[in-house]
Design a protein around this motif. Structure first.
Motif, PDB file in Angstrom:
ATOM      1  N   SER A  31      -4.939   6.587   0.805  1.00 59.25           N
ATOM      2  CA  SER A  31      -4.259   5.348   0.455  1.00 59.25           C
ATOM      3  C   SER A  31      -4.779   4.833  -0.882  1.00 59.25           C
ATOM      4  N   SER A  32      -3.856   4.315  -1.703  1.00 63.04           N
ATOM      5  CA  SER A  32      -4.205   3.609  -2.953  1.00 63.04           C
ATOM      6  C   SER A  32      -5.133   4.438  -3.822  1.00 63.04           C
ATOM      7  N   ASN A  45       0.846   4.768   6.889  1.00 65.94           N
ATOM      8  CA  ASN A  45       0.082   3.553   6.619  1.00 65.94           C
ATOM      9  C   ASN A  45      -1.313   3.743   7.175  1.00 65.94           C
ATOM     10  N   CYS A  46      -2.285   3.985   6.285  1.00 70.46           N
ATOM     11  CA  CYS A  46      -3.644   4.277   6.731  1.00 70.46           C
ATOM     12  C   CYS A  46      -4.248   3.114   7.497  1.00 70.46           C
ATOM     13  N   GLU A  51       0.822  -1.205   0.000  1.00 74.29           N
ATOM     14  CA  GLU A  51       0.000   0.000   0.000  1.00 74.29           C
ATOM     15  C   GLU A  51       0.859   1.260   0.000  1.00 74.29           C
ATOM     16  N   CYS A  93      -5.613  10.719   6.160  1.00 72.13           N
ATOM     17  CA  CYS A  93      -4.731   9.808   5.432  1.00 72.13           C
ATOM     18  C   CYS A  93      -5.403   9.327   4.160  1.00 72.13           C
ATOM     19  N   SER A 121       0.548   5.096   0.982  1.00 71.30           N
ATOM     20  CA  SER A 121      -0.328   5.981   1.750  1.00 71.30           C
ATOM     21  C   SER A 121       0.411   7.244   2.126  1.00 71.30           C
TER      22      SER A 121
END
Length: 1467
Positions: free
Chosen positions: A1356-1357, A1388-1389, A1187, A1354, A1189
């Motif tokens: 992510s992706s 890192n969410c 991932e 946050c 993020s």
């Protein structure tokens, strides 16, 4: 056969006797033997007839044979009654042996046509005598009769025979008589076999006659005498038009024009209208002068010319390359004309124009009637009404106006037929026995042609048999079925031609009468004009109908160029009533100058400008550059029709009148006086003075009937240089063409045009491209998975660019397999009682797709299945006594099926019978045990050829306590056979052969390849002249070349990296009537436009070669897969199994497993393994699973500039030009994960240069909102899929996919579908922004407010189409494509979400501990264990979510699929 037929005609004419074998020459015997042999080979006759045929064929070698009795029938045809008063031919006819009844037809049709040529004009057919040959009738005349009579009759016979009983009656008509015979039954053949035999016989006859005509053409061409010739000018008396006859060497050896002749031409006068079938040209003898290309014009009067076209758009005819060779040009559709004009276009580069010509053809007879717009002819029946099952109506017409009725008839019961001109198009209204169809909106109208008011002849043929209609105009035919309940057309009293004399009759069409000429008007064999001319009582003439065609002398001028065409006329003399101008014009262009008139207004120079602007007519009076006054008139005057405009002055007013509209007036301050020349159409390119002013482009179109101060302008004087001046004009013809007449826009695209081109509007069709050829949808759900989509509703197009429409399906994308689900209209369980075999329960299932669409989907899939849940109580499926079915289902072909499970259609069993676990082992189905308890015979059908289930029939629920319950599930298919259908080529001389391409107008081919070779041919298909070829021309270049008749066209895409790197590369080549394109991987698209007047049709040969050329050279070494052409998959694997040097499949690391590279990662082969390229993935890591993020603090944002590199990645159907940054997105995908506690908040926005945007925001209450503004002047669409707050600190996933107007939204585990209020595409994509947006004045207030607040949390992706902005921000911080504002941290969410959840839960537990004073140690341990369990649960859920997303397959260069357990082989 040629000699035999001609000799028969000649000898019977002279001797009127039997033809004896002793008089036949060797060639004649041979040809007759061939004819008899044809009958034997084709098996056209019965056993007895065949035996006699063999005997008579053997007797040809015996001179004692007295005669050929089979020719008696021909004698009766060739001898008219006046030449056979004793009836000898008719008597002898009865003595014809049975053996020749079938065979004779090969000669009867031909000899009958020959006899017509000889009989109608014996002196008009010149005879040639050559050494050793007999007299031969004039060949070109024979060709005319063949085209006009024989071909149309054979076509008519073929269509009618399929509907006739065993004993057939074939009738056909010529100009002089009607011939009929009803004994065409061949021996023992009858019914369908007899029909097929007779149809095959006629097909063979056509081939024989074609070969015969071709042979005559090649050996014995006879030319029409050129009695008079003239020219635009001549270089000298010895080079005058008189010397321009073919092969003439006296004088100057041919014609040459003056050197200063701007528009040279040579004109031939045939003295009368002839049917011209060919022309021939030579250069000037003894010189270096010839014409290498020319244009051919024709006219009945020497005025109002029309250009002969080789094809729909090709008017350039190839001429000579030296002075003495003869080049013949056959006229595919004979021209009936008196005058021909040869206009040189190109000539000898080392000399000048030199020309000698010949014209080939025959005499032409016509019956003509002239209608003045107030007249008509009435053909009255002998009885009250005429009812016909079959009708044939033929005529030719030339019209002076765009409106007018050609034919009308009607009956009291509701039948009617009307043929009329409407807006220059020919419309046929036809209805049979349906009195309910009365309103004009309900009537059936079939329209053909365009611009038919061109004062030239057009041919019409209407053939009706029952409800089947063939409607032909000139060379184009439309087939259709008429409405109504009956098969016959019933017309009361009369048919009217030329108009409707009594418009007050009920049900008639209120239209204008026809104004023009008709000729050769036949109604069911009756020559209407001939009867009228002879004043027969069946014909009643209304008004003034004359029998010669009056020819109006309307001289038109064609303005050819939108930049340099103009016509300049001297300043007119002042007149008392003030200056005036009027003219007629027609054009397709929405803009253009019609008139620029310099004037003096109160001692100040001014201009009067008449122009077409945006399709409206605009008149402007202005001084210098300051506009004074302006008026407009009309709507869409660029519709191709003639429009009349007049300008006149009255006092201090200028009055403009357009057609019949009310006049528009400009008020002046001063009187106007002329001030120099008048300019029509445009201005000269060099302006030494300000005498001409043009605020727009030059006019492209036709102009006629110009009057200045009420005096006509002689355009021919302008042409000769006696009046005014001009540039880029053609005189005495209107060169307008309707490029949308035969719509080249596919799949329902709407055609629009200008003077020189046409355009296709593909909006709402589901297709894109220059001709709406390319589908915007993927071929299967497998493609959607490889593009990164998750489960949802999608449109799939299994045949791609083929004729079938897309299908709406549900794609169930799971971890291990993708299912395509096609639902129907009855998915609920149905209870059945009281049904019998006589009155069964019947249910039909509608899949919202045609049988052809379902067949294409099933054929493309690797596996398909459909489940029928069937529960019964005392309801049997099969009769226990004889095994006959009591219930069954119907497959997609409409055939009855009686098996109830599995994939073995021949086994009449249920699933329990196949698995040997039925409740009663005496039966193969549980229901057949006939028990009172509920039994289950649910089955899954998997035989693809029978799916889906279209109908179910239940017939045994009529007994006491008997009932059944069934439910038919959806059709489910998996796999895509085309994705990994591959072949490996390991010998250069080996290749795969496939049938030749049938893609005259549109062709697209796509495939993947990988190789280590330096070059090689992917495919080649050759024709006589045309060809197509796609090849790897160098290690880094792919070339697409073709020729459609205008010379080779070559497109090459060069790659910055080698393409022979043993990796898969994608190639797509397309050629249509508008353009050709070549795409390789993600490289810029290469496009070239086709010439506006070039050849359209690609004529290819019988075989296509894949992997080599026709000469087995330059073969390809490597792998090719997914080879698709015009939506048709080519099965390379099956063909490779039987081809030496080629093997099925293609081995390699990247296809040996399905889970190597995930989340759009691309697998790249290495010598000892592979690596994953995650460039186009929002994830990273070795397998594209890690991932990416980022945490956004207050005011932070990431802006990604969408550049041209991503513009070519739209659905494998890019439409942009190389080097252009303009592209359009009608389909997009957004996917992101986020975690925040802020609202309102801006998640993502995408905007364009054209002020469009899409925004994903959190509203003030924390709910998700999706905004689409696709049109700056219309209200945006706003969707709220989740009403609850998403600003809860948890991790949420959002997936948005738009396809045209459909928007599919998935938020976490909830799916929603929305429809946009209008369809539009994103044009000129600009940028994508995550977080805070500032300085945008195009956003709506609520979106702008969320943008100003930005985003804290946050991400992510994040992925938009092929763009991963977070990843780009991390890896390319210095790139000009990425702009970062504020503070961003890599994070890192998922971990943050778990931590937040844990902290929240711990606080709650601690408060509970203090409030209840429980045992701290025990509770602490419990809480610790509880927290650990929750954390493990969260991690497990997260891993499960990742495993679902792991189903996204990698693509090789946009679309490189990987199939499970597929073997590849590569050298």
């Amino acid at each position: 056969m040629k000699l035999l037929v001609f000799d028969i005609v000649q000898r019977m004419k002279e001797s009127r006797q039997w033809l004896y074998l002793s008089t036949l020459t060797r060639d004649e015997r041979k040809n007759l033997d061939t004819s008899l042999q044809i009958c034997l080979q084709e098996e056209l006759c019965g056993p007895l007839e065949t035996q006699h045929l063999r005997q008579e064929r053997a007797s040809l070698g015996q001179k004692s044979e007295p005669r050929i009795p089979g020719l008696a029938r021909m004698t009766s045809l060739l001898l008219p009654p006046e030449l056979d008063p004793g009836g000898g031919a008719r008597i002898l006819q009865s003595r014809m042996p049975v053996s020749l009844r079938c065979c004779e037809r090969h000669l009867i049709y031909i000899t009958h046509i020959v006899s017509e040529c000889v009989r109608e004009d014996p002196d008009g057919y010149t005879a040639i005598r050559k050494p050793g040959q007999h007299a031969v009738a004039q060949v070109m005349g024979l060709r005319c009769q063949f085209d006009a009579a024989l071909r149309s009759q054979l076509s008519h016979v073929r269509q009618s025979l399929t509907k006739l009983p065993t004993v057939y009656t074939v009738s056909y008509k010529t100009k002089s008589e009607e011939f009929s015979r009803s004994t065409l039954k061949c021996g023992e053949k009858n019914g369908a076999n007899g029909i097929k035999a007779l149809a095959d016989n006629i097909n063979h006859l056509e081939r024989i006659v074609e070969e015969w005509i071709q042979g005559v053409w090649d050996q014995d061409m006879i030319r029409v005498g050129l009695t008079r010739s003239q020219s635009s000018s001549h270089f000298s008396d010895s080079r005058a038009a008189y010397f321009a006859k073919l092969n003439r060497r006296d004088g100057g050896g041919g014609w040459s024009p003056e050197s200063k002749d701007r528009s040279p031409w040579l004109q031939v006068d045939l003295q009368d209208r002839m049917e011209v079938t060919a022309v021939a040209t030579q250069g000037r003898h003894g010189s270096m002068d010839w014409v290498s290309a020319y244009m051919l014009l024709y006219s009945d009067t020497g005025r109002v010319w029309k250009q002969y076209m080789l094809e729909d758009s090709v008017g350039r005819i190839v001429g000579n390359g030296n002075p003495d060779s003869v080049v013949h040009q056959k006229i595919s559709q004979p021209i009936r004309t008196r005058f021909l004009r040869f206009v040189p276009l190109e000539w000898s580069p080392s000399g000048r124009v030199g020309l000698r010509v010949a014209v080939y053809g025959c005499t032409y007879r016509s019956y003509v009637a002239d209608f003045d717009g107030r007249s008509s002819l009435l053909y009255r029946f002998n009885q009250k009404s005429m009812s016909t099952v079959k009708d044939v109506i033929s005529l030719r017409f030339k019209s002076r106006q765009a409106e007018g009725v050609l034919l009308h008839g009607e009956g009291q019961r509701g039948d009617y037929i009307t043929l009329e001109l409407h807006r220059g198009r020919l419309a046929l209204h036809l209805n049979l026995d349906d009195s309910r169809v009365r309103s004009s909106s309900a009537r059936m109208v079939v329209t053909l042609g365009s611009l038919l008011d061109d004062l030239h002849w057009h041919s019409v043929l209407i053939e009706r048999f029952s409800k089947q209609i063939n409607f032909t105009l000139d060379r184009h035919t439309q087939h259709f079925r008429t409405r109504g309940d009956g098969d016959s057309l019933e017309v009361d009293y009369e048919l009217s031609f030329g108009g409707i004399p009594l418009p007050g009759k009920p049900g008639t069409f209120i239209r204008r009468n026809f104004h023009g000429c008709m000729e050769n008007l036949y109604y069911n064999g009756v020559n209407v004009i001939d009867l009228a001319k002879r004043r027969k009582p069946q014909i009643y003439s209304v008004g003034n109908v004359t029998f010669s065609c009056s020819e109006p002398q309307l001289v038109a001028a064609t303005f050819q160029c939108s930049s340099s065409s103009f016509l300049s006329l001297p300043a007119p003399a002042p007149v008392l009533e003030g200056p005036s101008v009027r003219l007629q014009f027609r054009t397709w262009n929405p803009d253009g100058l019609l008139l620029s008139n310099p004037l003096i207004s109160g001692q100040e120079p001014s201009y009067l400008i008449l122009q077409i602007s945006s399709g409206r007519l605009r008149l402007t009076h202005q001084t210098a550059s300051v506009k004074m006054s302006e008026v407009s008139a009309g709507q869409r005057v660029n519709d191709g029709l003639w429009h009349s405009v007049s300008l006149s002055s009255r006092g201090l007013q200028i009055i403009m009148t357009l057609d019949n509209e009310p006049a528009s007036t400009i008020q002046l301050k001063n009187y106007l006086e002329p001030n120099g020349k008048q300019y029509f159409g445009g201005c000269p390119a060099s302006r030494n003075d300000s005498s001409c002013f043009n605020p727009t482009i030059a006019f492209q179109g036709c102009v006629r009937l110009i009057f200045v101060n009420n005096q006509p302008v002689d355009l021919m004087s302008v042409h000769r240089g006696h009046l005014g001046s001009y540039n880029q004009l053609q005189f005495d013809l209107c060169g307008i063409r309707d490029r949308c007449l035969y719509n080249f826009c596919e799949h329902g695209g709407r055609c629009s045009q200008t003077w020189s081109s046409f355009y296709c509007d593909c909006t709402g069709t589901g297709y894109t491209g220059a001709t709406c050829h390319n589908s915007v949808y993927e071929a299967s759900c497998e493609h959607y998975r490889l593009a990164g989509s998750s489960s949802g509703y999608f449109s799939v197009d299994p045949d791609g660019s083929g004729p079938l429409d897309p299908i709406k399906v549900y794609c169930n994308i799971t971890e291990n397999k993708v299912w395509t689900v096609v639902r129907h209209n009855s998915s609920d369980a149905v209870r059945v009682r009281g049904s019998t075999l006589q009155k069964p329960h019947v249910a039909w299932f509608n899949y919202n797709a045609s049988s052809d669409q379902l067949k294409a989907l099933v054929s493309l899939s690797e596996h398909c299945e459909q489940k029928i849940a069937y529960h019964c109580r005392r309801s049997r499926l099969f009769n226990p006594w004889d095994g006959s079915p009591l219930s069954w289902w119907v497959d997609r072909k409409g055939e009855k099926r009686t098996y109830w499970g599995g994939f073995q259609p021949g086994v009449q069993q249920c699933s329990c019978g196949l698995e040997e676990n039925c409740a009663d082992m005496n039966y193969f189905c549980n229901c057949d045990a006939d028990r009172m308890s509920w039994e289950n015979d649910t089955g899954v059908f998997s035989y693809k050829e029978h799916l889906p289930v279209q109908e179910i029939v239940i017939g045994d629920t009529y007994r006491l306590g008997s009932e059944a319950v069934y439910a038919v599930g959806p059709l489910q298919c998996s796999g895509d056979k085309s994705l990994w259908n591959a072949a490996s080529f390991y010998q250069e001389a080996s290749c795969l052969h496939f049938p030749g391409l049938q893609a005259e107008l549109s062709l697209d081919v796509s495939f993947y390849f990988k190789t280590a070779s330096l070059s090689g041919i992917f495919l080649e298909n050759m024709g006589v002249q045309d060809f197509i070829r796609v090849e790897l021309s160098s290690p880094s270049a792919v070339t697409f070349s073709f020729d459609v008749g205008d010379g080779p066209v070559v497109l090459t895409v060069k790659s910055p990296v080698p393409l022979n790197d043993r990796q898969w590369h994608w190639v797509r080549a397309e050629r249509n009537v508008r353009e050709a394109s070549l795409q390789v991987d993600q490289l810029p698209l290469r496009i070239t436009e086709t010439p506006p007047n070039g050849h359209l049709r690609l004529q290819l040969g019988s075989q296509m070669f894949v992997g080599c050329t026709a000469t087995k050279q330059r073969g390809f070494l490597g792998c090719i897969r997914a080879f698709n052409m015009n939506g048709v998959m080519f099965d390379l694997e099956e063909r490779a199994k039987v081809t030496p040097g080629v093997s099925s499949g293609c081995a390699g690391h990247c296809s040996s497993s399905a889970g190597l590279c995930l989340n759009r990662g691309k697998c790249i082969e290495k010598s000892s393994g592979y690596v994953c390229d995650c460039t186009n993935s929002a994830y990273g890591g070795p397998s594209c699973t890690e991932e990416v993020s980022m945490s956004f603090e207050k005011g932070a944002s990431v802006t990604y500039t969408l550049q041209e590199a991503f513009s070519v990645m739209q659905n494998r159907t890019p439409t942009v030009l190389s080097g252009s940054s303009q592209y359009s997105v009608s389909r997009d995908t957004v996917e992101l994960r986020f975690q925040t506690t802020q609202s309102p908040a801006m998640l993502l926005t995408v905007n364009t240069l054209s002020q469009q945007y899409v925004a994903v925001i959190l509203a003030r209450n924390g709910s998700l909102q999706i905004w689409y503004r696709l049109h700056k002047e219309l209200s945006p669409d706003v969707f709220s899929p989740i009403r609850s707050s998403l600003a809860d600190g948890r991790l949420h996933r959002v997936h948005i996919q738009r396809e045209g107007k459909d928007v599919f939204v998935q938020v976490d585990h909830e799916n929603k579908k929305y429809v946009l209020s209008y369809e539009a595409a994103f044009n000129s994509m600009k940028s994508l922004t995550l977080g805070k947006v500032t300085g945008s004045d195009v956003m709506d207030d609520e979106v702008a407010h969320a943008g100003s607040k930005g985003f804290i949390g946050c991400f992510s992706s994040v992925q938009y189409n092929q763009v991963a902005p977070l990843k780009a921000a991390l890896l390319n911080r210095g790139s000009s494509l990425v702009s970062i504002r504020g503070r961003l941290l890599e994070s890192n969410c998922g971990a943050l979400a778990d931590l937040s959840t844990s902290v929240s839960r711990l606080g709650v537990v601690t408060a509970a501990v203090f409030s209840t004073f429980c045992v701290l140690a025990v509770m602490t341990r419990f809480l610790y264990q509880h927290r650990q369990a929750q954390r493990a649960s969260r991690l497990q859920e997260k891993e499960h979510q990742r495993s679902l997303e792991a189903a996204y397959r990698a693509e090789f260069h946009l679309h490189n699929p990987i199939r499970d357990t597929m073997q590849e082989y590569y050298i």
